[in-house]
Write an enzyme that holds these catalytic residues in place. Structure first.
Site, PDB file in Angstrom:
ATOM      1  N   GLY A 137     -59.888  97.183  54.113  1.00  0.00           N
ATOM      2  CA  GLY A 137     -61.251  96.756  53.759  1.00  0.00           C
ATOM      3  C   GLY A 137     -62.018  96.709  55.068  1.00  0.00           C
ATOM      4  O   GLY A 137     -61.596  96.040  56.022  1.00  0.00           O
TER       5      GLY A 137
ATOM      6  N   TYR B 220     -59.039 102.335  43.314  1.00  0.00           N
ATOM      7  CA  TYR B 220     -58.811 101.691  42.006  1.00  0.00           C
ATOM      8  C   TYR B 220     -59.375 100.281  42.155  1.00  0.00           C
ATOM      9  O   TYR B 220     -58.639  99.328  42.370  1.00  0.00           O
ATOM     10  CB  TYR B 220     -57.316 101.691  41.663  1.00  0.00           C
ATOM     11  CG  TYR B 220     -56.806 103.092  41.426  1.00  0.00           C
ATOM     12  CD1 TYR B 220     -56.703 103.601  40.135  1.00  0.00           C
ATOM     13  CD2 TYR B 220     -56.488 103.931  42.496  1.00  0.00           C
ATOM     14  CE1 TYR B 220     -56.282 104.911  39.913  1.00  0.00           C
ATOM     15  CE2 TYR B 220     -56.075 105.232  42.291  1.00  0.00           C
ATOM     16  CZ  TYR B 220     -55.980 105.720  41.004  1.00  0.00           C
ATOM     17  OH  TYR B 220     -55.574 107.012  40.784  1.00  0.00           O
TER      18      TYR B 220
ATOM     19  N   ARG C  24     -70.160 105.562  51.341  1.00  0.00           N
ATOM     20  CA  ARG C  24     -69.031 106.101  50.561  1.00  0.00           C
ATOM     21  C   ARG C  24     -69.618 106.733  49.309  1.00  0.00           C
ATOM     22  O   ARG C  24     -69.918 106.013  48.326  1.00  0.00           O
ATOM     23  CB  ARG C  24     -68.056 104.986  50.178  1.00  0.00           C
ATOM     24  CG  ARG C  24     -67.444 104.242  51.338  1.00  0.00           C
ATOM     25  CD  ARG C  24     -66.299 105.046  51.954  1.00  0.00           C
ATOM     26  NE  ARG C  24     -65.633 104.320  53.013  1.00  0.00           N
ATOM     27  CZ  ARG C  24     -65.859 104.511  54.315  1.00  0.00           C
ATOM     28  NH1 ARG C  24     -66.759 105.390  54.708  1.00  0.00           N
ATOM     29  NH2 ARG C  24     -65.179 103.834  55.217  1.00  0.00           N
TER      30      ARG C  24
ATOM     31  N   GLY D 256     -67.073 112.721  70.391  1.00  0.00           N
ATOM     32  CA  GLY D 256     -67.283 111.494  71.157  1.00  0.00           C
ATOM     33  C   GLY D 256     -68.270 110.548  70.487  1.00  0.00           C
ATOM     34  O   GLY D 256     -68.530 110.638  69.291  1.00  0.00           O
TER      35      GLY D 256
ATOM     36  N   ASP E 231     -63.828 100.872  62.018  1.00  0.00           N
ATOM     37  CA  ASP E 231     -63.867  99.398  62.012  1.00  0.00           C
ATOM     38  C   ASP E 231     -63.300  98.832  63.323  1.00  0.00           C
ATOM     39  O   ASP E 231     -63.809  97.838  63.842  1.00  0.00           O
ATOM     40  CB  ASP E 231     -63.103  98.857  60.806  1.00  0.00           C
ATOM     41  CG  ASP E 231     -63.612  99.489  59.524  1.00  0.00           C
ATOM     42  OD1 ASP E 231     -64.839  99.595  59.372  1.00  0.00           O
ATOM     43  OD2 ASP E 231     -62.785  99.919  58.700  1.00  0.00           O
TER      44      ASP E 231
HETATM   45  O1  KDG Z   1     -63.319 101.821  56.976  1.00  0.00           O
HETATM   46  C1  KDG Z   1     -62.061 101.871  56.362  1.00  0.00           C
HETATM   47  C2  KDG Z   1     -62.304 101.421  54.980  1.00  0.00           C
HETATM   48  O2  KDG Z   1     -63.051 102.419  54.358  1.00  0.00           O
HETATM   49  C3  KDG Z   1     -61.089 101.209  54.167  1.00  0.00           C
HETATM   50  O3  KDG Z   1     -60.283 100.172  54.647  1.00  0.00           O
HETATM   51  C4  KDG Z   1     -61.418 100.956  52.731  1.00  0.00           C
HETATM   52  O4  KDG Z   1     -63.066  99.262  52.905  1.00  0.00           O
HETATM   53  C5  KDG Z   1     -62.720 100.304  52.466  1.00  0.00           C
HETATM   54  C6  KDG Z   1     -63.617 101.029  51.605  1.00  0.00           C
HETATM   55  O5  KDG Z   1     -64.253 100.353  50.810  1.00  0.00           O
HETATM   56  O6  KDG Z   1     -63.739 102.245  51.726  1.00  0.00           O
END
Ligand code: KDG
Length: 320
Positions: free
Chosen positions: A35, A108, A171, A234, A261
């Site tokens: 997360g 999921y 995302r 970079g 992260d």
């Molecule tokens: O940044 C990594 C996160 O994407 C992964 O741990 C899962 O938090 C997450 C997500 O919601 O995509």
């Protein structure tokens, strides 16, 4: 007393494929805690600052696993809620396919405890007495209530002069359309002090991948520090007076998830500790690099000493 850095977002269980290739052929998975904002909280704590996490987990074994892990790392869990009505969210990681050295995530998490984050989970005093509040574009994408929780948390930060750190982390599977992402995230960016983004997100938000335009556009919106992560090209960091560049560190990639992260957590920690833009960027790059060498987002998060060791190594052997 609130922790120095407070983060808000869904904690997830990651089931990472032990072998590479399409998931339909994978029979072994490794369990990790993940997360985006959870990883930032653990990263900050590992590097010696206090951190706290606002999240919801299910009343289940995975929820207990997350709480044990995060508490074990020393993160404040006083604002982690156990939601008896929904399970802890999970996702699977497919590694090295179809693009070698890249990973794919399969979520999921629909209806998960974390996606039920809501304004009632936000204690303005907890955020208002921190130094930095960090969130990513994932949290407001989870649900309407999670979006409202994000906005309430931002309000608490801004009205108490707490620095807002925001990673765009778009995302696409969580947003129905790019327009929704832009409409939700731009008002957050307007309140942001430290912004992390990458060319893939910038094209959605600004319609360009040109470095100078990205940096100028976000600085013009009032952001104090723009950090542009460009993967194998970079990273750049810029404020109104300075600019820094960190070269990529060539390394064997086991699983790139979580690098951003580690990068954000280390950059925030370094800035709070008073380091320069350039030093903060170099340290963040080292942290992001270390995380990709193992499966799991949090296991290889470095301490300050681990980063110092790397800095010495790189400066003694600049070409290696
Ligand atoms: O940044 C990594 C996160 O994407 C992964 O741990 C899962 O938090 C997450 C997500 O919601 O995509």
């Amino acid at each position: 007393m609130s922790p120095t850095v407070v983060t808000l977002g869904e904690s997830l269980i990651q089931l990472n494929a032990v072998t590479r290739g399409p998931l339909r052929h994978v029979t072994l998975f490794e369990r990790h805690v993940a997360g985006a904002e959870t990883t930032v909280a653990v990263c900050v704590r590992r590097q010696g600052l206090d951190s706290g996490l606002i999240t919801r987990v299910g009343d289940d074994e995975f929820g207990k696993c997350i709480i044990n892990w995060v508490r074990g790392e020393g993160v404040d869990i006083s604002h982690v809620k156990i939601d008896r009505e929904a399970p802890t969210g999970i996702y699977f990681v497919q590694r090295g396919f179809p693009i070698p050295s890249k990973s794919k995530m399969f979520y999921y998490r629909t209806g998960s405890a974390g996606s039920r984050l809501s304004p009632e989970d936000i204690d303005p005093d907890y955020i208002g007495s921190a130094k930095v509040f960090h969130v990513t574009g994932i949290t407001p994408a989870l649900s309407e209530t999670a979006k409202n929780a994000t906005y309430k948390a931002l309000e608490a930060a801004v009205s108490n002069n707490v620095s807002v750190s925001f990673d765009t982390n778009i995302r696409p599977v969580l947003w129905k359309t790019n327009e929704r992402a832009v409409k939700t995230l731009m008002p957050i960016i307007e309140k942001t002090n430290i912004l992390f983004t990458d060319p893939t997100d910038a094209i959605i938000l600004l319609g360009t991948t040109d470095q100078d335009t990205i940096i100028k556009s976000f600085l013009d919106m009032g952001v104090d520090i723009v950090v542009l992560k460009m993967g194998e090209r970079g990273a750049l960091a810029a404020d109104r007076n300075n600019r820094a560049f960190a070269a990529p560190i060539p390394v064997y990639v086991e699983d790139p998830i979580g690098a951003g992260d580690a990068f954000a957590g280390t950059f925030i920690t370094s800035i709070v500790k008073g380091r320069s833009l350039n030093e903060s960027l170099q340290r963040a790059t080292i942290a992001g690099t270390l995380v990709v060498t193992v499966r799991g987002d949090e296991e290889a998060l470095p301490t300050e000493e681990d980063i110092d060791t790397n800095i010495k190594h790189i400066s003694i052997h600049p070409k290696e």
